[in-house]
Design an enzyme around this catalytic site. Structure first.
Site, PDB file in Angstrom:
ATOM      1  N   ARG A  45      -4.543 -11.594  19.326  1.00 54.08           N
ATOM      2  CA  ARG A  45      -5.549 -12.625  19.546  1.00 54.08           C
ATOM      3  C   ARG A  45      -6.928 -11.977  19.667  1.00 54.08           C
ATOM      4  O   ARG A  45      -7.054 -10.878  20.202  1.00 54.08           O
ATOM      5  CB  ARG A  45      -5.263 -13.413  20.835  1.00 54.08           C
ATOM      6  CG  ARG A  45      -4.192 -14.483  20.684  1.00 54.08           C
ATOM      7  CD  ARG A  45      -4.651 -15.658  19.814  1.00 54.08           C
ATOM      8  NE  ARG A  45      -3.657 -16.710  19.730  1.00 54.08           N
ATOM      9  CZ  ARG A  45      -2.706 -16.816  18.791  1.00 54.08           C
ATOM     10  NH1 ARG A  45      -2.612 -15.913  17.828  1.00 54.08           N
ATOM     11  NH2 ARG A  45      -1.865 -17.831  18.801  1.00 54.08           N
ATOM     12  N   HIS A  97      -6.920 -15.014  10.103  1.00 49.57           N
ATOM     13  CA  HIS A  97      -5.797 -15.456  10.941  1.00 49.57           C
ATOM     14  C   HIS A  97      -4.650 -15.970  10.058  1.00 49.57           C
ATOM     15  O   HIS A  97      -4.168 -17.096  10.216  1.00 49.57           O
ATOM     16  CB  HIS A  97      -6.236 -16.540  11.938  1.00 49.57           C
ATOM     17  CG  HIS A  97      -5.273 -16.719  13.083  1.00 49.57           C
ATOM     18  ND1 HIS A  97      -5.663 -16.988  14.376  1.00 49.57           N
ATOM     19  CD2 HIS A  97      -3.917 -16.671  13.133  1.00 49.57           C
ATOM     20  CE1 HIS A  97      -4.601 -17.098  15.166  1.00 49.57           C
ATOM     21  NE2 HIS A  97      -3.524 -16.907  14.430  1.00 49.57           N
TER      22      HIS A  97
HETATM   23  P1  NDP Z   1       6.440 -12.357  22.737  1.00 49.25           P
HETATM   24  O1  NDP Z   1       6.182 -13.233  23.905  1.00 49.25           O
HETATM   25  O2  NDP Z   1       7.806 -12.256  22.188  1.00 49.25           O
HETATM   26  O3  NDP Z   1       5.955 -10.871  23.067  1.00 49.25           O
HETATM   27  C1  NDP Z   1       4.811 -10.569  23.807  1.00 49.25           C
HETATM   28  C2  NDP Z   1       4.831  -9.083  24.131  1.00 49.25           C
HETATM   29  O4  NDP Z   1       3.615  -8.728  24.778  1.00 49.25           O
HETATM   30  C3  NDP Z   1       5.978  -8.728  25.101  1.00 49.25           C
HETATM   31  O5  NDP Z   1       6.550  -7.490  24.719  1.00 49.25           O
HETATM   32  C4  NDP Z   1       5.251  -8.563  26.438  1.00 49.25           C
HETATM   33  O6  NDP Z   1       5.854  -7.651  27.327  1.00 49.25           O
HETATM   34  C5  NDP Z   1       3.920  -7.995  25.964  1.00 49.25           C
HETATM   35  N1  NDP Z   1       2.875  -8.203  26.963  1.00 49.25           N
HETATM   36  C6  NDP Z   1       2.386  -9.364  27.447  1.00 49.25           C
HETATM   37  N2  NDP Z   1       1.455  -9.145  28.380  1.00 49.25           N
HETATM   38  C7  NDP Z   1       1.355  -7.794  28.499  1.00 49.25           C
HETATM   39  C8  NDP Z   1       0.571  -6.940  29.301  1.00 49.25           C
HETATM   40  N3  NDP Z   1      -0.317  -7.414  30.193  1.00 49.25           N
HETATM   41  N4  NDP Z   1       0.751  -5.607  29.177  1.00 49.25           N
HETATM   42  C9  NDP Z   1       1.641  -5.105  28.290  1.00 49.25           C
HETATM   43  N5  NDP Z   1       2.419  -5.869  27.490  1.00 49.25           N
HETATM   44  C10 NDP Z   1       2.268  -7.194  27.602  1.00 49.25           C
HETATM   45  O7  NDP Z   1       5.416 -12.839  21.622  1.00 49.25           O
HETATM   46  P2  NDP Z   1       5.523 -12.681  20.032  1.00 49.25           P
HETATM   47  O8  NDP Z   1       5.908 -11.293  19.712  1.00 49.25           O
HETATM   48  O9  NDP Z   1       6.310 -13.782  19.451  1.00 49.25           O
HETATM   49  O10 NDP Z   1       3.997 -12.957  19.627  1.00 49.25           O
HETATM   50  C11 NDP Z   1       2.971 -12.115  20.101  1.00 49.25           C
HETATM   51  C12 NDP Z   1       1.598 -12.690  19.801  1.00 49.25           C
HETATM   52  O11 NDP Z   1       1.294 -12.572  18.425  1.00 49.25           O
HETATM   53  C13 NDP Z   1       1.416 -14.181  20.064  1.00 49.25           C
HETATM   54  O12 NDP Z   1       1.251 -14.458  21.449  1.00 49.25           O
HETATM   55  C14 NDP Z   1       0.168 -14.484  19.267  1.00 49.25           C
HETATM   56  O13 NDP Z   1      -0.974 -14.248  20.047  1.00 49.25           O
HETATM   57  C15 NDP Z   1       0.223 -13.482  18.123  1.00 49.25           C
HETATM   58  N6  NDP Z   1       0.485 -14.126  16.842  1.00 49.25           N
HETATM   59  C16 NDP Z   1      -0.465 -14.016  15.860  1.00 49.25           C
HETATM   60  C17 NDP Z   1      -0.257 -14.589  14.633  1.00 49.25           C
HETATM   61  C18 NDP Z   1      -1.243 -14.387  13.539  1.00 49.25           C
HETATM   62  O14 NDP Z   1      -1.094 -15.012  12.468  1.00 49.25           O
HETATM   63  N7  NDP Z   1      -2.248 -13.539  13.707  1.00 49.25           N
HETATM   64  C19 NDP Z   1       0.957 -15.340  14.331  1.00 49.25           C
HETATM   65  C20 NDP Z   1       1.907 -15.381  15.415  1.00 49.25           C
HETATM   66  C21 NDP Z   1       1.664 -14.794  16.631  1.00 49.25           C
HETATM   67  P3  NDP Z   1       7.345  -7.954  27.926  1.00 49.25           P
HETATM   68  O15 NDP Z   1       8.278  -7.850  26.730  1.00 49.25           O
HETATM   69  O16 NDP Z   1       7.570  -6.863  28.887  1.00 49.25           O
HETATM   70  O17 NDP Z   1       7.292  -9.338  28.503  1.00 49.25           O
HETATM   71  C1  OXD Z   2      -0.032 -17.957  16.143  1.00 46.74           C
HETATM   72  C2  OXD Z   2       0.788 -18.498  15.090  1.00 46.74           C
HETATM   73  O1  OXD Z   2       0.388 -17.976  17.305  1.00 46.74           O
HETATM   74  O2  OXD Z   2       0.265 -18.769  14.003  1.00 46.74           O
HETATM   75  O3  OXD Z   2      -1.129 -17.476  15.810  1.00 46.74           O
HETATM   76  O4  OXD Z   2       2.003 -18.651  15.291  1.00 46.74           O
END
Ligand code: NDP
Ligand code: OXD
Length: 314
Positions: free
Chosen positions: A229, A277
């Site tokens: 993000r 994005h």
């Molecule tokens: P998940 O919830 O599966 O994974 C999030 C990860 O981030 C987990 O490993 C979590 O740790 C870690 N995390 C969260 N907070 C912290 C912190 N403070 N310090 C260290 N690690 C942290 O999410 P997804 O993998 O499904 O998606 C991740 C992100 O990707 C979404 O939230 C979104 O923002 C982004 N995204 C972007 C897209 C795009 O097109 N650009 C499309 C889809 C998603 P833990 O495992 O220990 O909880």
């Molecule tokens: C996001 C998505 O979270 O497209 O950005 O899924």
């Protein structure tokens, strides 16, 4: 039983058609044509305006139309007890992995240099290096981070992940929590962010973070790829780091303000690749089938999957 899309910034005709196909028994509606709010049992939203979700008295579940849920949690009027389910789908995961692998390879194989040379008709054969010469570090080892890590590992890159909790992924070193962030950064030549937007991750990619990255890689300075993000990156710090040679290059898919304004220096910076994005788009048919499956689970008394923890913010 009615299902309501609330996506003020999207053209939802395709989504409505996909949802009707996935769940023919549902009365699928599209905000602002809500009809009687008391009919609505399920909603799928992206950036819902305040009070709209709150105004649905019989709502059972809120579906986020993205893997990230910041667009939903932004609504300060969201009913506190209604469960929120986010997208976790192999199609979206594969799209993200394709994006991360593509961008890592573009940097690793110096494709930008080759493109520029072709435009100038320059036959420039420069030294290359093995994938194992590059240490990729993925911040955020959730659904998306782990899959990308496995595919990059299989290509031969040295891969590590950083998350809140420790992970066990074959051949991928795990760093956990704030206490291990510096060690993770120190071994990382290519920093990839797949973190969710939460108060804890805001601004995590700043000048101090960049200065802690490895400079031992083949390019002499680290590379940044952010598909998490935009709130995670401090834009001025990235630009200053690029100009100072502290960062070799950056690929950014997400920005604090989207669409990226035309006057943003990111558009024209020679060391920056901007993508809109689009790292992992949600496919309407696939996501609607997933939502229909979750509704069926809920209606038959099975637990919902991929529930959002509102306290953690993801
Ligand atoms: P998940 O919830 O599966 O994974 C999030 C990860 O981030 C987990 O490993 C979590 O740790 C870690 N995390 C969260 N907070 C912290 C912190 N403070 N310090 C260290 N690690 C942290 O999410 P997804 O993998 O499904 O998606 C991740 C992100 O990707 C979404 O939230 C979104 O923002 C982004 N995204 C972007 C897209 C795009 O097109 N650009 C499309 C889809 C998603 P833990 O495992 O220990 O909880
Ligand atoms: C996001 C998505 O979270 O497209 O950005 O899924």
């Amino acid at each position: 039983m009615a299902f309501l899309f609330i996506t003020p910034t999207w053209d939802t005709a395709t989504w409505v058609a996909s949802m009707r196909k996935a769940a023919p028994a549902l009365d699928v509606r599209n905000w602002p044509q809500v009809g009687n709010p008391a009919d609505v049992a399920y909603t799928a939203a992206w950036l819902p305006p305040p009070d709209v979700v709150k105004g649905l008295p019989n709502l059972k579940v809120i579906f986020s139309l993205g893997a990230g849920v910041d667009a939903i949690l932004k609504d300060p009027t969201l009913p506190a007890e209604t469960p929120i389910v986010r997208v976790n789908d192999p199609d979206l995961t594969m799209r993200m992995t394709e994006y991360i692998v593509l961008q890592v390879l573009i940097h690793h194989r110096q494709q930008r240099r080759i493109d520029a040379n072709q435009r100038k008709k320059i036959w420039d054969s420069f030294p290359t290096h093995a994938a194992s010469a590059l240490s990729v570090g993925i911040m955020g080892m959730g659904v998306l981070g782990q899959d990308a890590a496995e595919k990059l590992r299989d290509l031969g890159f040295k891969v590590a992940g950083w998350s809140r909790s420790r992970k066990t992924v074959r051949g991928v070193e795990s760093f956990a929590g704030a206490a291990e962030l510096d060690a993770f950064l120190a071994r990382t030549d290519v920093l990839v962010s797949l973190l969710p937007a939460t108060p804890d991750t805001d601004g995590v990619i700043n000048r101090a973070t960049i200065r802690k990255l490895s400079r031992k890689g083949p390019f002499g300075a680290p590379i940044l790829i952010n598909a998490g993000r935009g709130r995670q990156q401090v834009g001025e710090d990235i630009l200053a780091s690029l100009d100072a040679g502290e960062l070799h290059a950056a690929t950014l898919d997400v920005f604090a303000v989207e669409p990226l304004p035309p006057d943003s220096p990111f558009w024209t910076h020679p060391k920056v690749t901007v993508t809109p994005h689009c790292a992992a788009d949600s496919d309407p048919d696939t996501i609607c089938a997933y939502i229909a499956q979750q509704i069926e689970r809920y209606e038959t008394g099975l637990p919902l999957e991929n529930l959002v923890d509102r306290l953690r913010g993801y």
